[in-house]
Design a protein around this motif. Structure first.
Motif, PDB file in Angstrom:
ATOM      1  N   GLU A  85      -3.614 -11.047   5.826  1.00  0.00           N
ATOM      2  CA  GLU A  85      -5.056 -11.661   5.577  1.00  0.00           C
ATOM      3  C   GLU A  85      -4.754 -12.401   3.918  1.00  0.00           C
ATOM      4  O   GLU A  85      -5.921 -12.962   3.449  1.00  0.00           O
TER       5      GLU A  85
ATOM      6  N   GLU B 138      -4.838   6.750  10.634  1.00  0.00           N
ATOM      7  CA  GLU B 138      -4.434   7.836   9.799  1.00  0.00           C
ATOM      8  C   GLU B 138      -5.852   8.722   9.328  1.00  0.00           C
ATOM      9  O   GLU B 138      -5.768   9.810   9.088  1.00  0.00           O
TER      10      GLU B 138
ATOM     11  N   SER C 281       6.869  -0.417   1.396  1.00  0.00           N
ATOM     12  CA  SER C 281       7.896  -1.421   0.862  1.00  0.00           C
ATOM     13  C   SER C 281       7.458  -2.047  -0.332  1.00  0.00           C
ATOM     14  O   SER C 281       8.428  -2.561  -1.101  1.00  0.00           O
TER      15      SER C 281
ATOM     16  N   SER D 174       1.380   1.460   0.509  1.00  0.00           N
ATOM     17  CA  SER D 174       2.746   0.524   0.938  1.00  0.00           C
ATOM     18  C   SER D 174       3.975   1.449   0.760  1.00  0.00           C
ATOM     19  O   SER D 174       3.850   1.997  -0.297  1.00  0.00           O
TER      20      SER D 174
ATOM     21  N   THR E 210      -2.129  -5.486   6.180  1.00  0.00           N
ATOM     22  CA  THR E 210      -3.389  -6.258   6.258  1.00  0.00           C
ATOM     23  C   THR E 210      -3.664  -7.077   4.955  1.00  0.00           C
ATOM     24  O   THR E 210      -3.954  -8.393   5.156  1.00  0.00           O
TER      25      THR E 210
END
Ligand SMILES: NC(=O)c1ccc[n+]([C@@H]2O[C@H](COP(=O)([O-])OP(=O)(O)OC[C@H]3O[C@@H](n4cnc5c(N)ncnc54)[C@H](OP(=O)(O)O)[C@@H]3O)[C@@H](O)[C@H]2O)c1
Length: 263
Positions: free
Chosen positions: A93, A198, A123, A121, A89
């Protein structure tokens, strides 16, 4: 969801529940967090189309948004201590730090001018502005795993506060505990659908502020919760939950409905 600072005049928000008809709705009191919290209260703010879609043709939720929706989003941000998002997101965004707004300065008394942004995150591929442009008293907080590339962790640490969770996944309980340790109790998650799923699965979502936007997006759009389809080979309904929620408030403006559900 994204916000712009120069919004045109807005249609008045009309209360349908609990008191039909009121048009002078005080959003800060309608959406006040419970008082005397002794743990993080996780509120989600999401927008869906009338047929349940969460992402429009642009690949963002802004196709579904409206002036009153952004107004409510601004108040929800102003009330919160921290805005929690999934990295996808933040990327889609174009998230940066939350900008302070004169309109909700009074909501920030005794707190920094803006809530912090917390991002989850693996990554560590994050928008640069989110890391470099946050004010010192509202530094971005990044939750990642011990499997993230060490050089990226070091790079993100130059600007943001980083919490590294052992293993391959940052569970909702890790995030909630991490926020509690920092006294960030008024949590506003803005999704996205994978992250939100989640929290719903873990039973850690206390409240859902849902905008129902008068659009039909068809079957290609994801819902406001996505992913987590259960064990391989299991029937599709195997991971379906049924957690009752209570409709505490319902507002309307320009055909958009704004529901506040409490668990
Ligand atoms: N309708 C709405 O209200 C609304 C709200 C928000 C977003 N959206 C839309 O939804 C889309 C993005 O949402 P999404 O569901 O694809 O993604 P998301 O939930 O925003 O983010 C998923 C990402 O978060 C990180 N992540 C999530 N769970 C993790 C865990 N347990 N451990 C470590 N990292 C974790 C990973 O980041 P890395 O990939 O960096 O590893 C993962 O790829 C966009 O199109 C956005 O516009 C709609």
């Amino acid at each position: 969801m994204t916000m712009s600072s120069n919004e045109p005049a807005h249609a008045p928000l009309r209360e349908l529940l609990p008191a039909p008809g009121a048009t002078d709705v005080d959003l800060a009191s309608v959406y006040a967090y419970p008082v005397g919290l002794d743990r993080p209260w996780v509120r989600a703010n999401m927008v869906a189309s009338a047929d349940g879609g969460a992402v429009g043709p642009s690949g963002r939720s802004r196709d579904l948004s409206s002036v009153p929706d952004r107004r409510i989003m601004g108040v929800l941000r102003g009330l919160s201590d921290v805005v929690l998002v999934g990295a996808a997101t933040a990327r889609a965004e174009g998230y940066g730090p939350v900008r302070s707004r004169r309109a909700w300065a009074h909501l920030r008394e005794g707190r920094p001018d803006t809530p912090r942004v917390a991002v989850v995150s693996r990554s560590l591929d994050l928008p640069e502005a989110l890391l470099t442009e946050a004010p010192q008293d509202a530094r971005t907080l990044v939750f990642t795993t011990s499997h993230a590339p060490p050089e990226r962790i070091a790079r993100v640490r130059e600007h943001a506060e980083v919490v590294v969770v052992e293993g391959r996944s940052v569970g909702p309980e890790h995030v909630v505990n991490g926020l509690a340790e920092r006294g960030l109790y008024r949590v506003l998650t803005e999704g996205g659908p994978h992250l939100l799923a989640e929290y719903v699965a873990a039973g850690l979502l206390d409240e859902l502020c849902l905008t129902v936007s008068p659009h039909l997006l068809g079957s290609g759009a994801p819902r406001i919760v996505a992913g987590g389809s259960g064990a391989p080979g299991a029937p599709e309904h195997a991971s379906v939950q049924n957690t009752p929620v209570r409709l505490a408030r319902l507002l309307e403006a320009d055909g958009h409905l704004f529901a506040r559900y409490l668990r």
